[in-house]
Design a protein around this motif. Sequence first.
Motif, mmCIF file in Angstrom:
data_model
loop_
_atom_site.group_PDB
_atom_site.id
_atom_site.type_symbol
_atom_site.label_atom_id
_atom_site.label_comp_id
_atom_site.label_asym_id
_atom_site.label_seq_id
_atom_site.Cartn_x
_atom_site.Cartn_y
_atom_site.Cartn_z
ATOM 1 N N ALA A 1 5.430 -7.221 0.085
ATOM 2 C CA ALA A 1 4.176 -8.259 0.213
ATOM 3 C C ALA A 1 3.554 -8.900 -0.958
ATOM 4 O O ALA A 1 3.545 -7.560 -1.490
ATOM 5 C CB ALA A 1 3.342 -7.797 1.504
ATOM 6 N N PRO A 2 3.013 -9.816 -0.978
ATOM 7 C CA PRO A 2 2.211 -10.375 -1.803
ATOM 8 C C PRO A 2 0.349 -9.599 -1.738
ATOM 9 O O PRO A 2 -0.097 -9.135 -1.215
ATOM 10 C CB PRO A 2 2.196 -11.879 -2.129
ATOM 11 N N GLY A 3 -0.148 -10.008 -2.565
ATOM 12 C CA GLY A 3 -1.253 -9.089 -3.422
ATOM 13 C C GLY A 3 -1.912 -7.550 -4.033
ATOM 14 O O GLY A 3 -0.749 -7.621 -4.269
ATOM 15 N N ASP A 4 -2.866 -7.265 -3.993
ATOM 16 C CA ASP A 4 -3.647 -6.086 -4.902
ATOM 17 C C ASP A 4 -2.603 -5.339 -4.551
ATOM 18 O O ASP A 4 -2.181 -5.176 -2.800
ATOM 19 C CB ASP A 4 -4.264 -5.800 -4.811
ATOM 20 N N VAL A 5 -1.765 -4.051 -5.367
ATOM 21 C CA VAL A 5 -1.086 -3.466 -4.480
ATOM 22 C C VAL A 5 -2.417 -1.822 -4.863
ATOM 23 O O VAL A 5 -2.648 -1.920 -5.997
ATOM 24 C CB VAL A 5 -0.134 -2.796 -5.918
ATOM 25 N N HIS A 6 -2.474 -1.261 -4.151
ATOM 26 C CA HIS A 6 -2.907 -0.224 -3.740
ATOM 27 C C HIS A 6 -2.828 1.426 -3.392
ATOM 28 O O HIS A 6 -1.683 1.473 -3.009
ATOM 29 C CB HIS A 6 -4.128 -0.735 -2.694
ATOM 30 N N PRO B 184 -3.384 -6.578 -9.208
ATOM 31 C CA PRO B 184 -3.115 -5.981 -10.147
ATOM 32 C C PRO B 184 -3.073 -4.198 -9.323
ATOM 33 O O PRO B 184 -2.405 -4.892 -8.136
ATOM 34 C CB PRO B 184 -4.866 -5.346 -9.808
ATOM 35 N N LEU B 185 -2.584 -3.098 -10.067
ATOM 36 C CA LEU B 185 -2.438 -1.917 -9.655
ATOM 37 C C LEU B 185 -3.865 -1.094 -8.835
ATOM 38 O O LEU B 185 -4.999 -0.928 -9.892
ATOM 39 C CB LEU B 185 -1.646 -0.984 -10.204
ATOM 40 N N VAL B 186 -4.632 -0.916 -8.008
ATOM 41 C CA VAL B 186 -5.108 -0.511 -7.590
ATOM 42 C C VAL B 186 -5.458 0.930 -7.678
ATOM 43 O O VAL B 186 -5.038 1.110 -6.069
ATOM 44 C CB VAL B 186 -6.808 -1.315 -6.510
ATOM 45 N N LEU B 187 -5.960 2.127 -7.787
ATOM 46 C CA LEU B 187 -5.166 3.559 -7.354
ATOM 47 C C LEU B 187 -6.876 4.245 -6.978
ATOM 48 O O LEU B 187 -8.434 3.828 -7.561
ATOM 49 C CB LEU B 187 -5.539 4.375 -9.247
ATOM 50 N N ARG C 213 1.219 -0.993 0.033
ATOM 51 C CA ARG C 213 -0.342 -0.193 0.286
ATOM 52 C C ARG C 213 1.219 1.295 0.254
ATOM 53 O O ARG C 213 2.034 1.084 0.517
ATOM 54 C CB ARG C 213 -0.609 0.370 1.242
ATOM 55 N N LEU C 214 0.106 1.866 -0.694
ATOM 56 C CA LEU C 214 1.163 3.272 -0.530
ATOM 57 C C LEU C 214 0.469 4.661 -0.791
ATOM 58 O O LEU C 214 -1.254 4.592 -1.060
ATOM 59 C CB LEU C 214 2.134 3.443 -2.363
ATOM 60 N N LEU C 215 0.972 5.573 0.330
ATOM 61 C CA LEU C 215 -0.182 6.798 0.069
ATOM 62 C C LEU C 215 0.468 7.705 -0.202
ATOM 63 O O LEU C 215 1.786 8.477 -0.365
ATOM 64 C CB LEU C 215 -0.620 7.116 1.635
ATOM 65 N N MET C 216 0.416 8.443 -1.425
ATOM 66 C CA MET C 216 0.747 9.758 -1.927
ATOM 67 C C MET C 216 -0.018 10.887 -2.200
ATOM 68 O O MET C 216 -1.474 10.986 -1.912
ATOM 69 C CB MET C 216 0.984 9.067 -3.624
#
Length: 142
Positions: free
Chosen positions: A73-78, A108-111, A47-50
Amino acid sequence: MTVWRTTGDEDGLEPGDRVSPGRGPRYDVVELDTPLLRVVATATAPRLLMSGEVDVSNAREVTRALGAARDRAPGDVHVDLAAVEFVDVAGLRAFTLAACGLHEGDRPLVLHAVAPHIERLFELIGWCAAPGLEIHCRPAGR
């Protein structure tokens, strides 16, 4: 440079969720901190916060932060973009290429909380349909 800070607790919330003070995801890895853009990440989840602006001057660092989140970490990137007011074509390209790379690994990359004008740019260029890219707009009034 990576700096560790403790800012809250992991409560299983999704990026962009409104939370009361002291409650929410723990964004404790500072991936980038410049006058134009700040990127923080969770140490235990992708997870990222921009906040700020994503443009040609920092697109390479955004790509690096997205890769670090993928590898963490595994899983979707948020990515929570609620505090991002501007993204140029270089920034859109960074997100799109990251999404295509993640898609190859079925991730997936979830924005999240994408401003409508930024979503519109993705649509105009045609990159909103990139494999592995999911765009979720801000609710009205936010």
